[in-house]
Design an enzyme around this catalytic site. Structure first.
Site, PDB file in Angstrom:
ATOM      1  N   HIS A 126     -27.034  16.816 -13.249  1.00  0.00           N
ATOM      2  CA  HIS A 126     -27.095  15.389 -12.888  1.00  0.00           C
ATOM      3  C   HIS A 126     -27.303  15.204 -11.385  1.00  0.00           C
ATOM      4  O   HIS A 126     -28.171  14.435 -10.948  1.00  0.00           O
ATOM      5  CB  HIS A 126     -25.802  14.711 -13.355  1.00  0.00           C
ATOM      6  CG  HIS A 126     -25.708  13.248 -13.042  1.00  0.00           C
ATOM      7  ND1 HIS A 126     -26.090  12.263 -13.926  1.00  0.00           N
ATOM      8  CD2 HIS A 126     -25.276  12.591 -11.927  1.00  0.00           C
ATOM      9  CE1 HIS A 126     -25.895  11.077 -13.379  1.00  0.00           C
ATOM     10  NE2 HIS A 126     -25.398  11.236 -12.158  1.00  0.00           N
ATOM     11  N   GLU A 127     -26.506  15.912 -10.588  1.00  0.00           N
ATOM     12  CA  GLU A 127     -26.606  15.731  -9.125  1.00  0.00           C
ATOM     13  C   GLU A 127     -27.941  16.223  -8.590  1.00  0.00           C
ATOM     14  O   GLU A 127     -28.480  15.659  -7.631  1.00  0.00           O
ATOM     15  CB  GLU A 127     -25.446  16.430  -8.411  1.00  0.00           C
ATOM     16  CG  GLU A 127     -24.067  15.846  -8.718  1.00  0.00           C
ATOM     17  CD  GLU A 127     -23.923  14.349  -8.436  1.00  0.00           C
ATOM     18  OE1 GLU A 127     -24.549  13.841  -7.494  1.00  0.00           O
ATOM     19  OE2 GLU A 127     -23.186  13.692  -9.196  1.00  0.00           O
ATOM     20  N   HIS A 136     -29.967   6.311 -11.606  1.00  0.00           N
ATOM     21  CA  HIS A 136     -29.395   6.381 -12.947  1.00  0.00           C
ATOM     22  C   HIS A 136     -30.357   5.835 -13.996  1.00  0.00           C
ATOM     23  O   HIS A 136     -31.262   5.066 -13.699  1.00  0.00           O
ATOM     24  CB  HIS A 136     -28.051   5.654 -12.977  1.00  0.00           C
ATOM     25  CG  HIS A 136     -26.977   6.452 -12.313  1.00  0.00           C
ATOM     26  ND1 HIS A 136     -25.914   5.902 -11.650  1.00  0.00           N
ATOM     27  CD2 HIS A 136     -26.833   7.797 -12.204  1.00  0.00           C
ATOM     28  CE1 HIS A 136     -25.150   6.882 -11.162  1.00  0.00           C
ATOM     29  NE2 HIS A 136     -25.690   8.036 -11.490  1.00  0.00           N
TER      30      HIS A 136
END
Ligand code: TQI
Ligand code: ZN
Ligand code: ZN
Length: 169
Positions: A126-127, A136
């Site tokens: 995700h990061e 997002h």
């Protein structure tokens, strides 16, 4: 649907190889470094980008560190749970993880209690999306969808993530 940071920052086209390094004082094990290596690989499989670990922290494009509480960038961590990690938009490259989390590494607890375990590879994938310029997503199931539950493992890029990153690179 995927999103970008305001003004759509991205790494420059001249830089198809991005280097990354770990904060030396973290003295991370091979297992932990392997988790990040695999997380980077997922993004390199769907883009022209490659990622290479280098020893020189100061020279790396992407600087990864486990840090706690106030660590000098105006975004303090908060102990167990709450904020788990953060990464800044390109070409900043700062990628920080909360050193107080009970990180789950390859199904093993790095430290602390299984009750509030957070899967490191899931958070890393995700990061890295943020490091590359993704914001997002509204698509549940996308890596960039802003929810993860304790102990959940979610590491496979969804079509939505792939379409987003391929629009940037
Ligand atoms: N950290 C937030 C995140 O990475 C920090 C953040 C909020 C952020 N808004 C942002 C970063 C906009 C860049 C752009 O989303 S977190 C998740 C998830 C976090 C959250 O610690 O809350 C994951 C870290 F998606 F599950 F909610 C990793 Cl996977
Ligand atoms: Zn930070
Ligand atoms: Zn996020």
């Amino acid at each position: 649907h995927y999103s970008f940071f305001p003004n759509r920052p991205r790494w420059p086209p001249s830089k198809s190889e991005l280097t990354y390094a770990f904060l030396p004082e973290n003295e991370l094990s091979g297992a932990v470094r392997g988790v990040f290596g695999r997380a980077f690989e997922r993004w390199s499989e769907v883009t022209p980008l490659t990622f290479r670990e280098v020893a020189a922290f100061g020279r790396a494009d992407i600087k990864i560190g486990f840090l706690s509480r106030d660590h000098g960038d105006g975004e303090p961590f908060d102990g167990v749970l709450g904020t788990l990690a953060h990464a800044f938009s390109p070409p900043n490259g700062r990628f920080h993880l909360d050193g107080e989390e009970n990180w789950l590494i390859d199904g093993n607890f790095l430290n602390g209690s299984p009750r509030s375990a957070v899967d490191l590879e899931s958070v890393a994938v995700h990061e890295i999306g943020h490091v590359l310029g993704l914001g997002h997503s509204s698509v549940e199931g996308a890596i960039m969808y802003p929810t993860i539950s304790s102990g959940q493992r979610k590491v496979e890029l969804a079509n939505d993530d792939i379409m987003g990153v391929q629009e940037l690179y």
